[in-house]
Design a protein around this motif. Structure first.
Motif, PDB file in Angstrom:
ATOM      1  N   TYR A 113       0.842  -1.200   0.000  1.00  0.00           N
ATOM      2  CA  TYR A 113       0.000   0.000   0.000  1.00  0.00           C
ATOM      3  C   TYR A 113       0.871   1.241   0.000  1.00  0.00           C
ATOM      4  CZ  TYR A 113      -3.376   3.485   1.762  1.00  0.00           C
ATOM      5  OH  TYR A 113      -4.179   4.593   1.934  1.00  0.00           O
ATOM      6  N   HIS A 114       0.681   2.107  -0.999  1.00  0.00           N
ATOM      7  CA  HIS A 114       1.472   3.325  -1.179  1.00  0.00           C
ATOM      8  C   HIS A 114       0.695   4.492  -0.582  1.00  0.00           C
ATOM      9  CE1 HIS A 114       3.037   6.656  -3.907  1.00  0.00           C
ATOM     10  NE2 HIS A 114       4.097   6.256  -3.232  1.00  0.00           N
ATOM     11  N   ALA A 115       1.224   5.032   0.538  1.00  0.00           N
ATOM     12  CA  ALA A 115       0.443   6.016   1.299  1.00  0.00           C
ATOM     13  C   ALA A 115       0.165   7.287   0.500  1.00  0.00           C
ATOM     14  CB  ALA A 115       1.188   6.350   2.594  1.00  0.00           C
ATOM     15  N   LYS A 116       1.191   7.791  -0.217  1.00  0.00           N
ATOM     16  CA  LYS A 116       1.028   9.099  -0.879  1.00  0.00           C
ATOM     17  C   LYS A 116      -0.128   9.106  -1.879  1.00  0.00           C
ATOM     18  CE  LYS A 116       4.999  11.886  -0.065  1.00  0.00           C
ATOM     19  NZ  LYS A 116       5.654  10.872   0.787  1.00  0.00           N
ATOM     20  N   THR A 117      -0.295   7.972  -2.564  1.00  0.00           N
ATOM     21  CA  THR A 117      -1.399   7.924  -3.542  1.00  0.00           C
ATOM     22  C   THR A 117      -2.581   7.139  -2.989  1.00  0.00           C
ATOM     23  OG1 THR A 117      -0.365   5.973  -4.507  1.00  0.00           O
ATOM     24  CG2 THR A 117       0.106   8.090  -5.570  1.00  0.00           C
ATOM     25  N   ALA A 118      -2.459   6.704  -1.722  1.00  0.00           N
ATOM     26  CA  ALA A 118      -3.532   5.921  -1.067  1.00  0.00           C
ATOM     27  C   ALA A 118      -4.001   4.808  -1.991  1.00  0.00           C
ATOM     28  CB  ALA A 118      -4.695   6.830  -0.701  1.00  0.00           C
ATOM     29  N   SER A 119      -3.009   4.096  -2.543  1.00  0.00           N
ATOM     30  CA  SER A 119      -3.386   3.033  -3.493  1.00  0.00           C
ATOM     31  C   SER A 119      -2.540   1.787  -3.275  1.00  0.00           C
ATOM     32  CB  SER A 119      -3.160   3.538  -4.925  1.00  0.00           C
ATOM     33  OG  SER A 119      -1.758   3.750  -5.118  1.00  0.00           O
ATOM     34  N   ILE A 120      -3.072   0.656  -3.747  1.00  0.00           N
ATOM     35  CA  ILE A 120      -2.326  -0.601  -3.692  1.00  0.00           C
ATOM     36  C   ILE A 120      -1.465  -0.676  -4.949  1.00  0.00           C
ATOM     37  CG2 ILE A 120      -2.555  -3.106  -3.881  1.00  0.00           C
ATOM     38  CD1 ILE A 120      -5.001  -2.886  -2.035  1.00  0.00           C
ATOM     39  N   LEU A 121      -0.136  -0.663  -4.765  1.00  0.00           N
ATOM     40  CA  LEU A 121       0.788  -0.709  -5.904  1.00  0.00           C
ATOM     41  C   LEU A 121       0.901  -2.121  -6.455  1.00  0.00           C
ATOM     42  CD1 LEU A 121       3.948   1.460  -5.128  1.00  0.00           C
ATOM     43  CD2 LEU A 121       1.865   2.078  -6.369  1.00  0.00           C
ATOM     44  N   SER A 122       0.812  -3.130  -5.550  1.00  0.00           N
ATOM     45  CA  SER A 122       1.009  -4.500  -6.003  1.00  0.00           C
ATOM     46  C   SER A 122       0.340  -5.458  -5.030  1.00  0.00           C
ATOM     47  CB  SER A 122       2.513  -4.810  -6.087  1.00  0.00           C
ATOM     48  OG  SER A 122       2.724  -6.086  -6.672  1.00  0.00           O
ATOM     49  N   LYS A 123      -0.181  -6.553  -5.570  1.00  0.00           N
ATOM     50  CA  LYS A 123      -0.749  -7.624  -4.738  1.00  0.00           C
ATOM     51  C   LYS A 123      -0.035  -8.910  -5.121  1.00  0.00           C
ATOM     52  CE  LYS A 123      -5.219  -9.055  -5.082  1.00  0.00           C
ATOM     53  NZ  LYS A 123      -6.646  -9.099  -4.640  1.00  0.00           N
ATOM     54  N   TYR A 124       0.241  -9.730  -4.082  1.00  0.00           N
ATOM     55  CA  TYR A 124       0.876 -11.028  -4.315  1.00  0.00           C
ATOM     56  C   TYR A 124       0.031 -12.105  -3.659  1.00  0.00           C
ATOM     57  CZ  TYR A 124       3.928 -15.031  -3.850  1.00  0.00           C
ATOM     58  OH  TYR A 124       4.424 -16.313  -3.890  1.00  0.00           O
ATOM     59  N   ARG A 125      -0.062 -13.262  -4.308  1.00  0.00           N
ATOM     60  CA  ARG A 125      -0.786 -14.406  -3.742  1.00  0.00           C
ATOM     61  C   ARG A 125       0.202 -15.557  -3.622  1.00  0.00           C
ATOM     62  NH1 ARG A 125      -6.024 -13.453  -7.719  1.00  0.00           N
ATOM     63  NH2 ARG A 125      -7.230 -12.128  -6.309  1.00  0.00           N
ATOM     64  N   LYS A 126       0.299 -16.098  -2.425  1.00  0.00           N
ATOM     65  CA  LYS A 126       1.308 -17.111  -2.090  1.00  0.00           C
ATOM     66  C   LYS A 126       1.255 -18.297  -3.046  1.00  0.00           C
ATOM     67  CE  LYS A 126       2.761 -19.759   1.994  1.00  0.00           C
ATOM     68  NZ  LYS A 126       2.403 -19.965   3.440  1.00  0.00           N
ATOM     69  N   PHE A 150      -6.468 -22.584   0.754  1.00  0.00           N
ATOM     70  CA  PHE A 150      -6.043 -21.620  -0.267  1.00  0.00           C
ATOM     71  C   PHE A 150      -5.762 -22.325  -1.596  1.00  0.00           C
ATOM     72  CE2 PHE A 150      -5.664 -18.548   2.986  1.00  0.00           C
ATOM     73  CZ  PHE A 150      -4.823 -18.974   3.993  1.00  0.00           C
ATOM     74  N   LYS A 151      -5.904 -21.567  -2.679  1.00  0.00           N
ATOM     75  CA  LYS A 151      -5.422 -22.024  -3.997  1.00  0.00           C
ATOM     76  C   LYS A 151      -4.015 -21.439  -4.177  1.00  0.00           C
ATOM     77  CE  LYS A 151      -8.757 -24.241  -6.305  1.00  0.00           C
ATOM     78  NZ  LYS A 151      -9.628 -24.431  -5.100  1.00  0.00           N
ATOM     79  N   PRO A 152      -3.165 -22.130  -4.929  1.00  0.00           N
ATOM     80  CA  PRO A 152      -1.862 -21.523  -5.232  1.00  0.00           C
ATOM     81  C   PRO A 152      -2.068 -20.170  -5.926  1.00  0.00           C
ATOM     82  CG  PRO A 152      -1.884 -23.822  -5.903  1.00  0.00           C
ATOM     83  CD  PRO A 152      -3.313 -23.474  -5.526  1.00  0.00           C
TER      84      PRO A 152
END
Ligand code: ING
Length: 324
Positions: A113-126, A150-152
């Motif tokens: 989470y990028h505070a300055k733009t209040a946005s999620i820059l990247s999501k990762y799934r294990k 969980f799914k991979p």
């Protein structure tokens, strides 16, 4: 320089009965401690909003679903508090959670989470899910049922540049971050996929049992003290080795302590430099913030010499790595 102050927020015991608001308050408190120490980025552990529920077998679907987040995690009731506070304090966070995704699947996920733009820059799934689908027959076994719940991951290993952390005019540009979760750190492939994208900081939250003989395939007459020390040794071994062989910093944040007074998770949160040396590590197995100045340009000599992938790797000999 391209130096960033990065913190890891280690989270101590979280019990099955702990309320979401109680745990969220602890996470926000850790965030505020990190800010007081001058952190620009704070890493939180894997599945950090609840107890590490994959150790339990749930017959009741409704109870199981209560551990998952759905929709926009930055505005959802159970989780928005940490993102709102991060925005207020202008501090980036990487945080792990159990995701009930829009496609109907469940993943062990984390977001940057990028505070300055209040946005999620990247999501990762294990991607590497340890353990089993079925619990062990022994009633006192420590189980790890991530393959059941969980799914991979289906998003791959993606490095990403983070704006607003260093002087934009800096020669090597904005910092290159990557994320992985817990068991992923034990697989060289996770690191090399990020390394080949020039990663400079790898962020890894984890929940690692200090005693799980059935899962390890070791005899249960192993001395629990030795087993626990070995678990911490292996955790540090992979963080140090793969930071070194990919010429990158790595930050790890443990969920640790004795959940429900009986499920032992090891601590050992660390910040490791591109030379593989530990530059900060947790002293307790409680809620604790560790922090370090990470001068990303320290990665360059190794990326240009010893681990200059372009000059030294011979991919024509590596086909086994993607064929089986
Ligand atoms: N936990 C453990 C980990 O990889 C494990 C599972 C421990 C697997 C020890 C093998 C050996 O740290 C999670 N959540 O992946």
């Amino acid at each position: 320089t391209r130096s960033i102050r990065i913190a890891a927020a280690q989270v101590g015991a979280v019990h099955l009965e702990d309320t979401r608001s109680h745990t969220l308050k602890r996470l926000i408190n850790l965030l505020e401690q990190a800010v007081e120490k001058g952190a620009q980025v704070v890493l939180f552990p894997e599945c950090t909003f609840t107890t590490f529920f994959p150790r339990h077998l749930f017959a009741d679907e409704v109870v199981l679903e209560s551990f998952f987040e759905r929709g926009d995690i930055t505005t959802a009731e159970n989780t928005r508090g940490i993102f709102d506070r991060a925005k207020e304090l202008s501090i980036d966070i990487c945080i792990g959670f159990a995701e009930a995704a829009d496609n109907g699947e469940h993943y062990n996920a984390c977001v940057y989470y990028h505070a300055k733009t209040a946005s999620i820059l990247s999501k990762y799934r294990k991607i590497h899910l340890p353990g089993d689908f079925e619990p062990f027959p022994e009633p006192d076994a420590v189980n790890q049922l991530e393959k059941r719940y969980f799914k991979p991951g289906n998003l791959g290993f993606n490095a990403f540049r983070v704006p607003d952390l260093v002087e934009p005019s800096a020669e090597n540009g904005e910092p290159i971050f990557g994320m992985m979760i817990c068991n992923d750190r034990r697989w060289a492939e996770s690191w090399r996929c990020l390394g080949l994208q020039g990663v400079e900081v790898v962020l890894t939250g984890y929940n690692t049992p200090g005693w799980a003989p059935q899962m390890w395939g070791s005899s249960s007459d192993q001395d629990p003290k030795d087993a626990r020390e070995e678990a911490i040794f292996h955790h540090k071994l992979v963080m140090q080795a793969h930071s070194y062989t990919n010429a990158c910093f790595s930050v790890s944040a443990a969920r640790c302590g004795l959940d429900d007074g009986k499920y032992d998770l090891v601590g050992g949160s660390t910040i490791v430099g591109p030379d593989g040396k530990i530059i900060a590590e947790a002293k307790t197995e409680e809620d604790e913030v560790i922090i370090a100045n990470c001068d990303l340009d320290l990665c360059s000599p190794s990326k240009k010499r010893t681990f200059d992938f372009g000059r030294h790797r011979r991919v024509e000999h590596y086909s086994l790595l993607t064929s089986q």
